[in-house]
Design an enzyme around this catalytic site. Structure first.
Site, PDB file in Angstrom:
ATOM      1  N   LYS A 106       0.817  -1.218   0.000  1.00  0.00           N
ATOM      2  CA  LYS A 106       0.000   0.000   0.000  1.00  0.00           C
ATOM      3  C   LYS A 106       0.853   1.271   0.000  1.00  0.00           C
ATOM      4  CE  LYS A 106      -4.098  -2.033   2.165  1.00  0.00           C
ATOM      5  NZ  LYS A 106      -3.605  -3.395   2.370  1.00  0.00           N
ATOM      6  N   HIS A 117     -14.351  -3.345   9.116  1.00  0.00           N
ATOM      7  CA  HIS A 117     -13.646  -3.026   7.874  1.00  0.00           C
ATOM      8  C   HIS A 117     -13.816  -4.102   6.798  1.00  0.00           C
ATOM      9  CE1 HIS A 117     -11.804   0.341   9.939  1.00  0.00           C
ATOM     10  NE2 HIS A 117     -11.320  -0.475  10.846  1.00  0.00           N
ATOM     11  N   ARG A 165      -7.039  -8.552  -8.528  1.00  0.00           N
ATOM     12  CA  ARG A 165      -7.712  -9.845  -8.656  1.00  0.00           C
ATOM     13  C   ARG A 165      -9.197  -9.595  -8.873  1.00  0.00           C
ATOM     14  NH1 ARG A 165     -10.405  -9.547  -3.949  1.00  0.00           N
ATOM     15  NH2 ARG A 165      -9.325  -8.786  -2.088  1.00  0.00           N
TER      16      ARG A 165
END
Length: 499
Positions: free
Chosen positions: A116, A238, A295
């Protein structure tokens, strides 16, 4: 375009393995499955022409065993599904080095978007707006003092995150600078254990954002398109629970801008195949890049239902060198109606603790506009070794209001006995005024009223459970009658008309 593969090994389990196998069969491709030794009774094996035992332990994560299985089965391609090794660049390289077709983006693209921190820096360079936070430099990522200085400068609350995290893991909310050091330490521990790397960073925590993602697709000829958005704002811890498309939070201007930014994000890593660019939409209507999933997404079916396309088929064709369909390239695709996906998890519906057991009865809803992608059935054993997702209910209709009504009806008809699920939570979301208005945010589930302790299940569950628990008809041996125990007038179990 090269010839399509003849045999695909599906390196996954559960509903996504079943879903890929069905598409492969429709394309005339032989689907081969794998299973861990302790997962030999897995439902997905039923969808395969053959399944190979990977051995004990965390076998689905063992790239060496999976490649051995592919060679043993004579497979010429591997589809990773999602989760497990689907975003593992080293595995993708090993597949291609073995002479097999990798049905996914290039290892380089996976690598560039997998961390990230690096992805945030790359998106800034590409001109894509990024969630405010630490800038991703190696020195900053490794320095707690520097992170504390930046967080204090930006203001709390912040979200401390693992650089290589995903699925809601490796995230800690921090409201005070005094708690930052402990949060950094905790996140590093989780990241090391779950993802094999302890680098962390932080992002500004928006209190009531929308989570909106854009489906992108690229081919090896350099064409990259977006296939509109999905709103994934209904979450617990989350993790997504309910998704819908089109997003009620977007107007045409914002939809176009987010789609354009998603394409630029994919173009920055020369993306080929199916991917998803995720954004946070703040309360002012500004969007910020969050991450890219290299993906297929769990929630891809709602895009398929509204656009009338088949993303897994496209994945296989693009991997074989085909160009994107002309209708995708020329922009003539547009969503029709509305679709909602609801994830059925084996868990307590309001505390989100995992539940286990054997499914005694599994009865799916049906009817127009209803699709169920399931990874279990009657008799399936649900354990704690794998993700608790049992199935996905996908409903589509001509309007959002009609889709919600159809989803409410479908959820009420879904019977699962033997394992507790989040079915009541899904019903509560659909019934809530916030969801029905379309003006909700990622805190919707947290705001729902929870059932009182001991609150009984609904009448349909009680009736079904009673039927399962009823004693079997007694044998009528020795009565002199030739009629079997299926004749209700010849049993002595307490059965009576109208019971």
């Amino acid at each position: 375009m090269s010839p399509l593969p003849k045999r695909i090994l599906i390196a996954n389990r559960g509903e996504i393995a079943v879903r890929i196998a069905r598409t492969a069969r429709e394309m005339g491709i032989d689907p081969v499955g794998v299973f861990a030794s302790g997962d030999s009774g897995a439902f997905h094996r039923r969808a395969m022409s053959q399944s190979l035992d990977l051995g004990p332990g965390p076998a689905y994560l063992d790239s060496g065993r999976i490649l051995e299985a592919a060679r043993a089965a004579g497979a010429d391609a591997i589809h990773p599904g999602y989760g497990f090794l689907s975003e593992n660049a080293a595995f993708a390289r090993a597949v291609t080095a073995a002479g097999l077709l990798w049905i996914g983006p290039s290892p380089d693209s996976i690598e560039k978007m997998g961390g990230k921190l690096a992805a945030r820096a790359r998106m800034r360079e590409a001109g894509v707006p990024v969630v405010p936070g630490s800038d991703g430099s190696p020195g900053e990522a490794d320095s707690g003092a520097e992170l504390a200085r930046r967080a204090a400068q930006m203001g709390f609350p912040v979200l401390v995150k693992a650089s290589s995290g995903g699925g809601g893991k490796g995230m800690v909310r921090v409201d005070r600078i005094e708690d930052l050091a402990e949060a950094l330490s905790e996140t590093r521990r989780v990241a090391e254990a779950a993802f094999g790397g302890g680098r962390v960073y932080f992002e500004k925590l928006f209190e009531r954002p929308r989570h909106v993602e854009v489906q992108v697709f690229g081919d090896s000829l350099g064409h990259i398109v977006h296939l509109f958005e999905r709103d994934c704002s209904v979450q617990r811890r989350h993790q997504k629970v309910v998704e819908e498309t089109p997003s009620p939070a977007l107007d045409d201007r914002l939809r176009e801008a987010m789609g354009r930014a998603a394409v630029e994000a994919a173009r920055a890593v020369e993306y080929v195949g199916a991917g998803t660019v995720e954004f946070l939409l703040d309360e002012r209507g500004s969007f910020h890049f969050l991450e890219m999933n290299t993906r297929l997404q769990v929630e891809h079916p709602i895009t398929e239902e509204t656009l009338g396309i088949e993303l897994v088929r496209a994945q296989i064709e693009i991997a074989a060198g085909a160009a994107l369909p002309r209708a995708w390239q020329d922009g003539s695709l547009s969503p029709r109606g509305h679709a909602i996906e609801l994830r059925l998890y084996a868990e307590d519906p309001f505390e989100f603790l995992p539940r286990t057991g054997r499914i005694l009865a599994w009865e799916e809803p049906s009817g127009p506009g209803i699709r169920v992608d399931a990874g279990v059935g009657t008799g399936s054993v649900v354990g704690v070794d794998y993700d608790p997702l049992l199935a996905k209910l996908v409903v589509s209709a001509s309007s959002r209001e009609a889709a919600i009504a159809r989803a409410r009806r479908a959820v009420s008809e879904w019977i699962v006995l033997g394992v507790e699920t989040n079915g009541r939570l899904l019903a509560a979301v659909l019934d809530s005024a916030a969801f029905q208005s379309g003006k909700y945010a990622t805190d919707l589930i947290a705001s729902l009223d929870r059932p009182r302790e001991g609150e009984p299940p609904d009448a349909a569950w009680i009736a079904a459970a009673s039927a399962l628990e009823a004693p079997e008809p007694a044998s009528e041996t020795g009565t002199g009658t030739s009629r079997g125990p299926e004749d209700p007038w010849q049993v002595r179990s307490g059965w009576r008309p109208g019971a």
